[in-house]
Structure formats: structure tokens, C-alpha cells
Write a protein that holds these residues in place. Sequence first.
Motif, PDB file in Angstrom:
ATOM      1  N   THR A 341       0.969  -1.323   0.027  1.00 53.90           N
ATOM      2  CA  THR A 341       0.101  -0.167  -0.546  1.00 53.90           C
ATOM      3  C   THR A 341       0.751   0.614  -0.288  1.00 53.90           C
ATOM      4  O   THR A 341       0.345   2.552  -0.087  1.00 53.90           O
ATOM      5  CB  THR A 341      -0.526   0.275   0.925  1.00 53.90           C
ATOM      6  OG1 THR A 341      -1.294   1.043   0.994  1.00 53.90           O
ATOM      7  CG2 THR A 341      -0.416   0.194   2.669  1.00 53.90           C
ATOM      8  N   GLY A 342       2.363   0.940   0.160  1.00 52.84           N
ATOM      9  CA  GLY A 342       2.541   2.195  -0.399  1.00 52.84           C
ATOM     10  C   GLY A 342       3.710   2.882  -1.127  1.00 52.84           C
ATOM     11  O   GLY A 342       2.524   2.388  -2.389  1.00 52.84           O
ATOM     12  N   ALA A 343       4.361   4.057  -1.265  1.00 53.85           N
ATOM     13  CA  ALA A 343       4.687   4.732  -2.310  1.00 53.85           C
ATOM     14  C   ALA A 343       5.145   3.989  -3.732  1.00 53.85           C
ATOM     15  O   ALA A 343       5.250   4.350  -4.867  1.00 53.85           O
ATOM     16  CB  ALA A 343       5.609   5.956  -2.132  1.00 53.85           C
ATOM     17  N   ARG A 344       5.674   2.985  -3.237  1.00 51.85           N
ATOM     18  CA  ARG A 344       6.288   1.299  -4.630  1.00 51.85           C
ATOM     19  C   ARG A 344       5.926   1.198  -5.119  1.00 51.85           C
ATOM     20  O   ARG A 344       4.626   1.496  -6.621  1.00 51.85           O
ATOM     21  CB  ARG A 344       7.991   0.842  -4.125  1.00 51.85           C
ATOM     22  CG  ARG A 344       7.580   0.027  -4.976  1.00 51.85           C
ATOM     23  CD  ARG A 344       9.091  -1.340  -4.703  1.00 51.85           C
ATOM     24  NE  ARG A 344       8.108  -1.985  -3.845  1.00 51.85           N
ATOM     25  CZ  ARG A 344       7.241  -3.175  -3.687  1.00 51.85           C
ATOM     26  NH1 ARG A 344       7.014  -3.319  -5.142  1.00 51.85           N
ATOM     27  NH2 ARG A 344       7.330  -4.062  -2.915  1.00 51.85           N
ATOM     28  N   GLN A 345       3.726   0.582  -4.490  1.00 53.00           N
ATOM     29  CA  GLN A 345       3.262   0.471  -5.217  1.00 53.00           C
ATOM     30  C   GLN A 345       2.162   1.020  -6.078  1.00 53.00           C
ATOM     31  O   GLN A 345       1.341   0.612  -6.940  1.00 53.00           O
ATOM     32  CB  GLN A 345       2.231  -0.299  -3.915  1.00 53.00           C
ATOM     33  CG  GLN A 345       3.266  -1.751  -3.941  1.00 53.00           C
ATOM     34  CD  GLN A 345       4.085  -1.127  -2.613  1.00 53.00           C
ATOM     35  OE1 GLN A 345       3.942  -0.383  -2.086  1.00 53.00           O
ATOM     36  NE2 GLN A 345       5.214  -2.510  -2.589  1.00 53.00           N
ATOM     37  N   LEU A 346       2.142   2.291  -5.462  1.00 52.60           N
ATOM     38  CA  LEU A 346       1.036   3.707  -6.160  1.00 52.60           C
ATOM     39  C   LEU A 346       1.788   4.580  -7.114  1.00 52.60           C
ATOM     40  O   LEU A 346       0.959   4.925  -7.604  1.00 52.60           O
ATOM     41  CB  LEU A 346       1.240   4.543  -5.091  1.00 52.60           C
ATOM     42  CG  LEU A 346       0.028   3.782  -3.699  1.00 52.60           C
ATOM     43  CD1 LEU A 346      -0.282   4.618  -2.164  1.00 52.60           C
ATOM     44  CD2 LEU A 346      -1.439   3.239  -4.283  1.00 52.60           C
ATOM     45  N   ALA A 347       2.976   3.974  -7.037  1.00 48.04           N
ATOM     46  CA  ALA A 347       3.921   5.001  -7.768  1.00 48.04           C
ATOM     47  C   ALA A 347       3.331   4.928  -9.577  1.00 48.04           C
ATOM     48  O   ALA A 347       2.617   4.107  -9.911  1.00 48.04           O
ATOM     49  CB  ALA A 347       5.180   4.501  -8.447  1.00 48.04           C
ATOM     50  N   GLN A 348       3.310   5.893 -10.020  1.00 49.08           N
ATOM     51  CA  GLN A 348       2.661   5.918 -11.511  1.00 49.08           C
ATOM     52  C   GLN A 348       3.891   6.527 -12.672  1.00 49.08           C
ATOM     53  O   GLN A 348       4.953   6.796 -12.207  1.00 49.08           O
ATOM     54  CB  GLN A 348       1.587   7.351 -11.527  1.00 49.08           C
ATOM     55  CG  GLN A 348       0.252   6.643 -11.077  1.00 49.08           C
ATOM     56  CD  GLN A 348      -0.609   5.995 -11.597  1.00 49.08           C
ATOM     57  OE1 GLN A 348      -0.929   5.540 -13.333  1.00 49.08           O
ATOM     58  NE2 GLN A 348      -1.129   4.768 -10.730  1.00 49.08           N
ATOM     59  N   PRO A 349       3.140   6.044 -14.172  1.00 52.51           N
ATOM     60  CA  PRO A 349       4.639   6.669 -15.156  1.00 52.51           C
ATOM     61  C   PRO A 349       5.132   7.795 -14.562  1.00 52.51           C
ATOM     62  O   PRO A 349       6.040   7.812 -15.426  1.00 52.51           O
ATOM     63  CB  PRO A 349       3.628   6.037 -16.453  1.00 52.51           C
ATOM     64  CG  PRO A 349       2.940   5.284 -15.987  1.00 52.51           C
ATOM     65  CD  PRO A 349       2.289   5.590 -14.724  1.00 52.51           C
ATOM     66  N   GLU A 350       4.357   9.229 -14.235  1.00 52.89           N
ATOM     67  CA  GLU A 350       4.490  10.283 -14.344  1.00 52.89           C
ATOM     68  C   GLU A 350       5.255  10.482 -12.982  1.00 52.89           C
ATOM     69  O   GLU A 350       4.330  10.389 -12.265  1.00 52.89           O
ATOM     70  CB  GLU A 350       3.409  10.976 -14.619  1.00 52.89           C
ATOM     71  CG  GLU A 350       2.588  11.131 -15.790  1.00 52.89           C
ATOM     72  CD  GLU A 350       3.336  11.918 -17.357  1.00 52.89           C
ATOM     73  OE1 GLU A 350       4.381  12.570 -16.705  1.00 52.89           O
ATOM     74  OE2 GLU A 350       2.332  12.190 -18.317  1.00 52.89           O
ATOM     75  N   HIS A 351       6.868  10.453 -13.096  1.00 54.10           N
ATOM     76  CA  HIS A 351       8.010  10.594 -11.739  1.00 54.10           C
ATOM     77  C   HIS A 351       6.733  11.958 -10.657  1.00 54.10           C
ATOM     78  O   HIS A 351       6.302  13.239 -11.866  1.00 54.10           O
ATOM     79  CB  HIS A 351       8.741  10.670 -11.786  1.00 54.10           C
ATOM     80  CG  HIS A 351       9.640  11.175 -10.809  1.00 54.10           C
ATOM     81  ND1 HIS A 351      10.050  10.256 -10.180  1.00 54.10           N
ATOM     82  CD2 HIS A 351      10.193  12.011 -10.238  1.00 54.10           C
ATOM     83  CE1 HIS A 351      10.839  10.628  -8.757  1.00 54.10           C
ATOM     84  NE2 HIS A 351      10.361  11.434  -9.305  1.00 54.10           N
ATOM     85  N   GLY A 352       6.486  11.452  -9.771  1.00 55.29           N
ATOM     86  CA  GLY A 352       6.087  12.662  -8.796  1.00 55.29           C
ATOM     87  C   GLY A 352       4.704  12.894  -8.814  1.00 55.29           C
ATOM     88  O   GLY A 352       3.891  13.871  -8.725  1.00 55.29           O
ATOM     89  N   PHE A 353       3.712  11.742  -9.369  1.00 57.24           N
ATOM     90  CA  PHE A 353       2.027  12.218  -9.455  1.00 57.24           C
ATOM     91  C   PHE A 353       1.634  10.653  -8.911  1.00 57.24           C
ATOM     92  O   PHE A 353       2.524   9.524  -9.203  1.00 57.24           O
ATOM     93  CB  PHE A 353       1.552  11.678 -10.726  1.00 57.24           C
ATOM     94  CG  PHE A 353      -0.057  11.610 -11.345  1.00 57.24           C
ATOM     95  CD1 PHE A 353      -0.941  12.822 -10.379  1.00 57.24           C
ATOM     96  CD2 PHE A 353      -0.585  10.271 -11.651  1.00 57.24           C
ATOM     97  CE1 PHE A 353      -1.707  12.618 -10.017  1.00 57.24           C
ATOM     98  CE2 PHE A 353      -1.513  10.549 -11.486  1.00 57.24           C
ATOM     99  CZ  PHE A 353      -2.513  11.620 -10.901  1.00 57.24           C
ATOM    100  N   PHE A 354       0.875  10.316  -8.401  1.00 55.59           N
ATOM    101  CA  PHE A 354       0.360   9.497  -6.409  1.00 55.59           C
ATOM    102  C   PHE A 354      -1.680   9.617  -6.733  1.00 55.59           C
ATOM    103  O   PHE A 354      -2.147  10.553  -6.953  1.00 55.59           O
ATOM    104  CB  PHE A 354       1.132   9.462  -5.899  1.00 55.59           C
ATOM    105  CG  PHE A 354       2.186   9.008  -5.386  1.00 55.59           C
ATOM    106  CD1 PHE A 354       2.950   8.192  -5.785  1.00 55.59           C
ATOM    107  CD2 PHE A 354       3.677  10.395  -5.941  1.00 55.59           C
ATOM    108  CE1 PHE A 354       4.279   7.772  -5.848  1.00 55.59           C
ATOM    109  CE2 PHE A 354       4.191  10.380  -5.916  1.00 55.59           C
ATOM    110  CZ  PHE A 354       4.916   8.703  -5.867  1.00 55.59           C
TER     111      PHE A 354
END
Length: 440
Positions: A341-354
Motif C-alpha cells: 500500500t506504499g509509494a512503490r506500489q502506488l507509483a505512476q509512470p509520471e514521476h511525482g504523481f500519485f
Amino acid sequence: MSELPVVVIGAGPQGLAAAAHLAERGIEVVVVERGSGPGSAVSEWGHVRLFSAWPELTDAAARRLLETTGWNAPTSGYPTGAKWVSDYLAPLADALGKRVAYATTVTGVSRQGRDKVVDGGRKDQPFVVHTVDEGGNESRIIARAVIDASGTWGLPNPAGADGLPAIGEAAAAAVISYRIPDDVSEFAGSHVAVVGAGHSAIHAVLRLSELARRAPGTRVTWMLRRGTAANVFGGGIGDGLPERAALGSRARKVIDEGLVELVTGFRVAELQRDGATVTVLSEDGREVAGVAHVFALTGFRPDTEILRELRTDLDPVLDAVAGIASEIDPNIHSCGSVSATGARQLAQPEHGFFIVGVKSYGRAPTFLALTGYEQVRSVTAHLAGDHEAAARNDLVLPDTGVCGGSGDFDDNAGSCCAAPSVLQIGARPVAVGLTLLAGS
């Protein structure tokens, strides 16, 4: 771009928690909320009591910020949505002050000077958040990062079982509601139908059953798409949230008492108006006639239109963030335990967008506030460069007590390895509630 703010879309529980975490880390943040105040979506179901207790409804960084104002965290009890707003979300928004902009709608998010197609220099460009205020004035906010916590409340699923509005659903709009009812007295003596299998539907069924008990002639029909009700009533005494267990047990009780007629395998195909009532037709030709009002409580779906110029990675089945989809897929799981449930799993192709909060779940049901708070803790740590904290998983969720798997959609025999235990209801009144924006 470090001098630019992080823009958070939505001043609900997760959006305000994200702002509190960012402020605590000394990162400038702007929260954009289209409603007139904090928790505007929660306020729309303010009459509903949650089945998560107060300690599960507040975020750690938010508590630390609020405590500097003299606020004391509630330690027990199950608040209504209205109390959640008045006793927590509104004070939190006040503590964040001018960081929160109300009555401002985000119309789109992109990269500065780059549409979705352009590769060159893309990751080095800041985000541009387009907004419009209540007076129609358009603006742009330049941001180093964007957290979309806008939720799904504005886009309920239709009654139609194939994911599209049923034939005649638009024409019958005057007698269809997509929200949990508050005062149901106007339906006394009428035939009312509820479509849906989640906590929102259960809550509506219980309200209407109380009306049926005191108003002779009131008829309540509960329509489930699945061929069985095996998992509808929850995990009973095995549920880590006792009030959630009580909710399902009360639903089972009103059916046993004959106050509610349960119809399984009923997949709505058409609604036919007949004067003041409608006839609801299923895909297999069954009919439920003389219905004065339909409550279509079949969950919600994310509105991704504002993200059309961003490169996103969403699961093609759930419309959820792809990195967590396998953890929350209701075709596989009936439990509430989510390990990733963290930043790694929520990361999107757009760096800095969640995408965080209930919107990260897409169409998957039963999202808990604790999950969202862990998401924003990890994401904001990542944006602050604290990668150790971002990688840590602090989430501990209560179990559902339901023994596993969703089973076959058409299964009439049930899908659990054992029947869920039933919590016995005694003389003590049991609160009725739902999880945070639970799907149906």
C-alpha cells in the motif's frame, strides 16, 4: 523544482492527512477542494454512523498538528459522518489554514508545456494543475508533485448489471437514488427496492426494514446480482470490526423476520415506468413490479477525466492503481487485508504523481481510512526523500472474518470454506454504520 508546492486534490480524510504530513516535513502544499468546506463528500452521508472506531479514523501526522491547537483526539466510539467532519476534519482543515482552497474544481493535470504524447524533457517539467472557481475564473497552479485524493463519490455505478445504465434507467431518474437514504418516511406503505450487496446497500435495507416494521404495507425487496448471499453478511464474530459484524447480522435478522425479501442472481437489465411506479426486469426475464423507488447502491468508480493528459497505470479490470490491484481484486479476495500500500506500489509512470485514498482502489469495494493514511504517510515520505520511511509498511488492518475468495458469480451454493459466524444480537442497541466510502 523543490521550491514549488505539492498539490493535493481533495480535502477529504486522505487529502487533509497528506497535507498534514507534507506540512510536518516542511514541504509547501496546496489543497484544492471543489466543495465549500472540508470533507464535503463525507458530509453528504453525515447521517450514517461508521463502523470504524475513532482511533481508526484519525491520521498520526494530523493528530500531531491538531494537538498544537489544544485539540484532543477522541479515543472511543463510532462517529457519524457529520461528527467525523465536525470533530476532526474541520479542525484539521482550520489548522492547515490557507493551504486549503475551497470551491475550486480541478479540470485537468498535465506537464508544463508537454501534452501526453511528448517524451522530450518530460520528467524535468513541473506539473500544471488547471482549476476553475465558483465564479468561473480559470487558473493554473505549477507544482513539483501532485497527489490525487479526489475519491469516487461523484461517480456512482448504475443499477444496470452490465456496468452501463439499464434500459430506461435515465428515464426513471426521478424514482432512483444512488445515495444512502436518511429520512425514509415518505416511502411508508410503498414498495421500495434496493440494488447492491455492500455496506451502503445493507444500511439502506436496515433503514427501510425499520420503516416496514412500523408502517404496514411497506414492502422492501433487496436485489443481489450474485447467485448467493453467502458473503454479504460479513464475518460475524470473526470480524475485527465488531460494528461491521453487527451490521451484517442485523441484515440477516430482518430477512429472517420477513421484513425484507431477498432476491439473488437478479441482474437489472431494464426499468419500465408505469405511472408513478417502475417494473424492474432482470437479465433472465424476472420482474419486480410496482416499485415506487429504487436505491441503486452498487458502488462507485473513479473519474479519471482530469488525468487524461497524464501517463497513468491503472488496472484494466478495476480502474485501480495497477500496483495494488492484485491485493484488492474482489474476484479473488473477500478479505480486507492489504499488504502492499506504499509509494512503490502506488507509483505512476509520471514521476511525482500519485493516486491515493479510495480512488486508488478504483471499483474495488471496502476501503478503510487506515489504508489511506498509510498510503499518504508513505507517499509524502517518498516526496520528502525519506526513502527508508517510504518503504516501511506500518499498516495493520482488522480482519473481515470472511474465510476467503469471492467464489463464482453464478454460484448458488456459497463461496466460503465455512459459513460465516453470526454475531448474536442482544438487547443492547447496535450502531449501524459503514466503512469509509465502502463500495457495494
